[in-house]
Scaffold this motif. Structure first.
Motif, PDB file in Angstrom:
ATOM      1  N   UNK A  10       0.824  -1.208   0.000  1.00 28.14           N
ATOM      2  CA  UNK A  10       0.000   0.000   0.000  1.00 28.14           C
ATOM      3  C   UNK A  10       0.859   1.259   0.000  1.00 28.14           C
ATOM      4  N   UNK A  11       2.005   1.209   0.656  1.00 32.28           N
ATOM      5  CA  UNK A  11       2.855   2.387   0.818  1.00 32.28           C
ATOM      6  C   UNK A  11       3.441   2.841  -0.516  1.00 32.28           C
ATOM      7  N   UNK A  12       3.697   4.139  -0.610  1.00 33.04           N
ATOM      8  CA  UNK A  12       4.378   4.700  -1.764  1.00 33.04           C
ATOM      9  C   UNK A  12       5.826   4.226  -1.766  1.00 33.04           C
ATOM     10  N   UNK A  13       6.514   4.467  -2.861  1.00 35.63           N
ATOM     11  CA  UNK A  13       7.928   4.111  -2.989  1.00 35.63           C
ATOM     12  C   UNK A  13       8.696   5.342  -3.423  1.00 35.63           C
ATOM     13  N   UNK A  14      10.009   5.312  -3.192  1.00 41.09           N
ATOM     14  CA  UNK A  14      10.885   6.422  -3.549  1.00 41.09           C
ATOM     15  C   UNK A  14      11.722   5.993  -4.750  1.00 41.09           C
ATOM     16  N   UNK A  15      11.526   6.646  -5.880  1.00 41.50           N
ATOM     17  CA  UNK A  15      12.204   6.262  -7.123  1.00 41.50           C
ATOM     18  C   UNK A  15      13.722   6.334  -6.964  1.00 41.50           C
ATOM     19  N   UNK A  16      14.221   7.367  -6.304  1.00 42.29           N
ATOM     20  CA  UNK A  16      15.674   7.504  -6.117  1.00 42.29           C
ATOM     21  C   UNK A  16      16.230   6.330  -5.305  1.00 42.29           C
ATOM     22  N   UNK A  17      15.518   5.916  -4.276  1.00 44.73           N
ATOM     23  CA  UNK A  17      15.964   4.764  -3.488  1.00 44.73           C
ATOM     24  C   UNK A  17      15.954   3.484  -4.322  1.00 44.73           C
ATOM     25  N   UNK A  18      14.921   3.323  -5.128  1.00 49.12           N
ATOM     26  CA  UNK A  18      14.843   2.117  -5.969  1.00 49.12           C
ATOM     27  C   UNK A  18      15.970   2.107  -7.005  1.00 49.12           C
ATOM     28  N   UNK A  19      16.269   3.270  -7.576  1.00 46.82           N
ATOM     29  CA  UNK A  19      17.377   3.382  -8.527  1.00 46.82           C
ATOM     30  C   UNK A  19      18.699   2.991  -7.853  1.00 46.82           C
ATOM     31  N   UNK A  20      18.903   3.476  -6.637  1.00 45.57           N
ATOM     32  CA  UNK A  20      20.126   3.141  -5.894  1.00 45.57           C
ATOM     33  C   UNK A  20      20.235   1.636  -5.699  1.00 45.57           C
ATOM     34  N   UNK A  21      19.121   0.978  -5.404  1.00 44.02           N
ATOM     35  CA  UNK A  21      19.137  -0.483  -5.231  1.00 44.02           C
ATOM     36  C   UNK A  21      19.489  -1.204  -6.533  1.00 44.02           C
ATOM     37  N   UNK A  22      19.085  -0.644  -7.661  1.00 44.65           N
ATOM     38  CA  UNK A  22      19.409  -1.242  -8.958  1.00 44.65           C
ATOM     39  C   UNK A  22      20.874  -1.024  -9.334  1.00 44.65           C
TER      40      UNK A  22
END
Length: 151
Positions: A10-22
């Motif tokens: 349900x929670x939103x996500x942070x695109x910058x954080x997801x990019x860092x994980x990639x």
């Protein structure tokens, strides 16, 4: 599956954080991401909210299968899929897909394949709140056509 991260939340996500994980592997020459958002119009109606429901357990299984199929088609390294459920307002993020590969074309193709098949194969149901009342959204012919091009 190694280097595959799938969440339905349900929670939103942070695109910058997801990019860092990639961005974890120096052998990757390409990172491609896609973010889908709640838009204000659909099929001629003004939309104010979108509610997404899903089949817990089955949804994650289908997304894992899609990630595996993408890996079989292209040399992908990391895959991240996050799909939100619940009620979202205009402009809110719905879905994040990110893939990495040594080469850009594989990353572009893998990301596009994943969103095309997610829209037609994953068990999500959309309820739009519109200016004409609530409306369940049927699968779109354009989405079906997009997946047929991968056959």
């Amino acid at each position: 599956m190694e280097n595959t991260h799938i969440l339905v939340q349900q929670a939103d996500f942070n695109v910058a954080d997801e990019y860092t994980q990639l961005n974890q592997d120096d052998s990757d020459g390409a990172i491609v991401t896609f973010v889908g958002k709640v838009r204000n119009r659909n099929e001629g109606n003004d939309v104010s909210q979108l509610t997404l429901e899903h089949y817990p357990g089955m949804t994650e299984k289908v997304l894992q299968e899609l990630a595996q199929e993408a890996r079989e088609r292209w040399p992908l390294n990391h895959i991240r899929i996050i799909h939100r459920v619940g009620t979202m307002n205009l402009g809110e993020q719905i879905v994040f897909i990110g893939v990495t590969s040594q080469h850009r074309q594989a990353a572009f193709d893998g990301c596009e394949f994943l969103i095309d098949f997610l829209k037609t194969k994953a068990p999500f149901w959309k309820l739009e709140t519109t200016d004409k009342g609530d409306k369940w959204v049927d699968a779109r012919e354009t989405d079906q056509h997009a997946t047929s091009l991968w056959q």
